[in-house]
Design a protein around this motif. Structure first.
Motif, PDB file in Angstrom:
ATOM      1  N   PRO A 131      -1.154   5.128   1.807  1.00 18.23           N
ATOM      2  CA  PRO A 131      -2.448   5.047   1.165  1.00 18.23           C
ATOM      3  C   PRO A 131      -2.571   5.497  -0.181  1.00 18.23           C
ATOM      4  O   PRO A 131      -1.910   6.095  -0.825  1.00 18.23           O
ATOM      5  CB  PRO A 131      -2.996   6.399   2.309  1.00 18.23           C
ATOM      6  CG  PRO A 131      -1.606   7.048   2.469  1.00 18.23           C
ATOM      7  CD  PRO A 131      -0.820   5.946   2.577  1.00 18.23           C
ATOM      8  N   ARG A 132      -3.845   4.973  -0.647  1.00 13.01           N
ATOM      9  CA  ARG A 132      -4.124   5.194  -2.015  1.00 13.01           C
ATOM     10  C   ARG A 132      -5.077   6.382  -1.898  1.00 13.01           C
ATOM     11  O   ARG A 132      -6.226   6.852  -1.375  1.00 13.01           O
ATOM     12  CB  ARG A 132      -4.974   4.095  -2.605  1.00 13.01           C
ATOM     13  CG  ARG A 132      -4.103   2.728  -2.735  1.00 13.01           C
ATOM     14  CD  ARG A 132      -4.925   1.675  -2.906  1.00 13.01           C
ATOM     15  NE  ARG A 132      -5.538   1.374  -4.181  1.00 13.01           N
ATOM     16  CZ  ARG A 132      -5.116   1.220  -5.389  1.00 13.01           C
ATOM     17  NH1 ARG A 132      -3.918   0.722  -5.352  1.00 13.01           N
ATOM     18  NH2 ARG A 132      -5.879   1.016  -6.484  1.00 13.01           N
TER      19      ARG A 132
ATOM     20  N   GLY B 186     -10.542   0.972  -4.290  1.00 18.26           N
ATOM     21  CA  GLY B 186      -9.709   0.713  -2.866  1.00 18.26           C
ATOM     22  C   GLY B 186      -9.067   2.022  -2.614  1.00 18.26           C
ATOM     23  O   GLY B 186      -8.084   1.895  -1.915  1.00 18.26           O
TER      24      GLY B 186
ATOM     25  N   ASP C 291      -8.355   5.056  -0.304  1.00 12.84           N
ATOM     26  CA  ASP C 291      -8.237   5.178   1.274  1.00 12.84           C
ATOM     27  C   ASP C 291      -8.735   6.592   1.667  1.00 12.84           C
ATOM     28  O   ASP C 291      -9.252   6.593   2.615  1.00 12.84           O
ATOM     29  CB  ASP C 291      -6.591   4.850   1.717  1.00 12.84           C
ATOM     30  CG  ASP C 291      -6.040   3.737   1.525  1.00 12.84           C
ATOM     31  OD1 ASP C 291      -6.929   2.514   1.759  1.00 12.84           O
ATOM     32  OD2 ASP C 291      -5.106   3.364   0.873  1.00 12.84           O
ATOM     33  N   THR C 292      -8.300   7.539   0.919  1.00 17.31           N
ATOM     34  CA  THR C 292      -8.369   8.780   1.352  1.00 17.31           C
ATOM     35  C   THR C 292      -8.828   9.800   0.056  1.00 17.31           C
ATOM     36  O   THR C 292      -8.206   9.615  -0.791  1.00 17.31           O
ATOM     37  CB  THR C 292      -7.549   9.634   2.399  1.00 17.31           C
ATOM     38  OG1 THR C 292      -7.852  10.977   2.829  1.00 17.31           O
ATOM     39  CG2 THR C 292      -6.129   9.646   1.399  1.00 17.31           C
TER      40      THR C 292
ATOM     41  N   ILE D  51     -15.728   7.059   4.252  1.00 10.15           N
ATOM     42  CA  ILE D  51     -14.487   7.501   3.574  1.00 10.15           C
ATOM     43  C   ILE D  51     -14.061   8.578   4.156  1.00 10.15           C
ATOM     44  O   ILE D  51     -14.548   9.716   4.194  1.00 10.15           O
ATOM     45  CB  ILE D  51     -14.892   7.264   1.998  1.00 10.15           C
ATOM     46  CG1 ILE D  51     -15.446   5.975   1.718  1.00 10.15           C
ATOM     47  CG2 ILE D  51     -13.571   7.627   1.257  1.00 10.15           C
ATOM     48  CD1 ILE D  51     -15.974   5.689   0.404  1.00 10.15           C
ATOM     49  N   SER D  52     -12.600   8.539   4.441  1.00 16.74           N
ATOM     50  CA  SER D  52     -11.858   9.858   5.049  1.00 16.74           C
ATOM     51  C   SER D  52     -11.619  10.865   3.491  1.00 16.74           C
ATOM     52  O   SER D  52     -11.360  10.297   2.502  1.00 16.74           O
ATOM     53  CB  SER D  52     -10.439   9.621   5.265  1.00 16.74           C
ATOM     54  OG  SER D  52      -9.733  10.354   5.649  1.00 16.74           O
TER      55      SER D  52
END
Length: 318
Positions: free
Chosen positions: A12-13, A136, A138-139, A197-198
């Motif tokens: 994950p980014r 982009g 992710d978390t 968004i996490s």
């Protein structure tokens, strides 16, 4: 031939964000970003301009000379940092950097650093969400540090909260029950949740009686928790020595002030009592879990309460 299902998923980014000001007690969170930035050789990737958000009489722009000798202004903008991979630069396997547990270098870590805006927080939060979408991410992990009745001589207490039920299950975080004044980190947190968004909020408690100095011990506590959350290894550099010296300096000051010594002792006793109560509760919970993990024995006893053996009576011989 490798099938699509056999291709390992990309890591994950992750974005780690912190804001100078109300939520940066002891400069703990901004020091985390500075430390991580040095480890990953972070470069500026994106900028959210300070114009319209920051009070320049509180956070003044700074003037300096650039490489060409020109005088330039450095505005208190919010900046996104990250590692820039250049093919011509081979990786040094011995370099101190953030690495995964298998030793590979982390290249998808981003840092968002800025000052807490003085106005237009909703618009600012929307810009942060837009930047996260563009890159982009992710978390997100939002860092915070607050002054509290915490003794400097005990481990720094950290807490994790999130609006996401999935992330609570993954990390053991809680959903915050706090009601009251908040900082920009909370506004951004809720904006991220609304955008799907996490995000996780990680906070540290800093002793309030040493508010005039940076707290490397709180910075270390945040780094320790980041390692757990991200499954990475973060070199500490000089922070361990700085934290030891920070604690020793406070001990020396307190030794010359009986009132301060007594106050710190009361805080220590309160913290130790709270820890003992928590530990006792955890021990009881663990014993109960062990009890439940033996369903065959206990279910048999529940199913046949008339069995003489279960009443401690001898059974009839066959």
């Amino acid at each position: 031939m490798t099938t699509p299902s056999e291709i390992p998923a990309a890591p994950p980014r992750v974005l780690i964000a912190a804001f100078e000001g109300w939520s940066d007690a002891g400069a703990a969170t901004t020091t985390v970003l500075q430390h991580l930035g040095e480890l990953i050789d972070a470069e500026v990737l994106h900028t959210i301009g300070s114009e319209g958000y920051v009070d320049f009489q509180v956070h003044r722009p700074k003037i300096a000379f650039d490489e060409d000798g020109n005088r330039v202004l450095d505005w208190p903008d919010t900046r996104l940092y990250g590692s820039v991979q250049r093919p011509a630069e081979p990786e040094d396997p011995a370099a101190e950097t953030v690495r995964r547990l298998d030793g590979t270098r982390v290249t998808d870590l981003f840092l968002l650093a800025g000052v807490e805006p003085a106005r237009d927080w909703q618009s600012f939060a929307e810009q942060v969400v837009e930047v996260i979408d563009i890159w982009g991410i992710d978390t997100v992990i939002l860092l915070g540090a607050m002054y509290s009745d915490a003794p400097h001589s005990r481990p720094i207490v950290t807490s994790i909260s999130t609006e996401s039920a999935k992330r609570r299950a993954e990390t053991g975080a809680k959903r915050s029950s706090y009601e009251g004044p908040v900082g920009i980190a909370t506004v951004v947190d809720l904006a991220l949740a609304e955008a799907g968004i996490s995000a996780v909020s990680l906070w540290a408690q800093v002793p309030h009686y040493v508010h005039s100095a940076p707290s490397p011990k709180a910075t270390l506590a945040l780094l320790d928790k980041l390692e757990e959350l991200l499954d990475v290894v973060i070199p500490r550099g000089a922070l361990l020595d700085e934290a030891t010296e920070w604690e020793a300096n406070i001990d020396r000051i307190a030794a010359t002030d009986e009132e301060m010594t007594q106050y710190i002792r009361r805080l220590e006793e309160s913290r130790d009592e709270a820890l003992a109560a928590e530990t006792t509760g955890d021990a009881l919970a663990l014993e109960f879990e062990k009890f439940l993990e033996q369903p065959d024995q206990h279910s048999a006893r529940l199913e046949d309460p008339e069995d003489p053996e279960q009443r401690g009576e001898p059974g009839e011989e066959e």
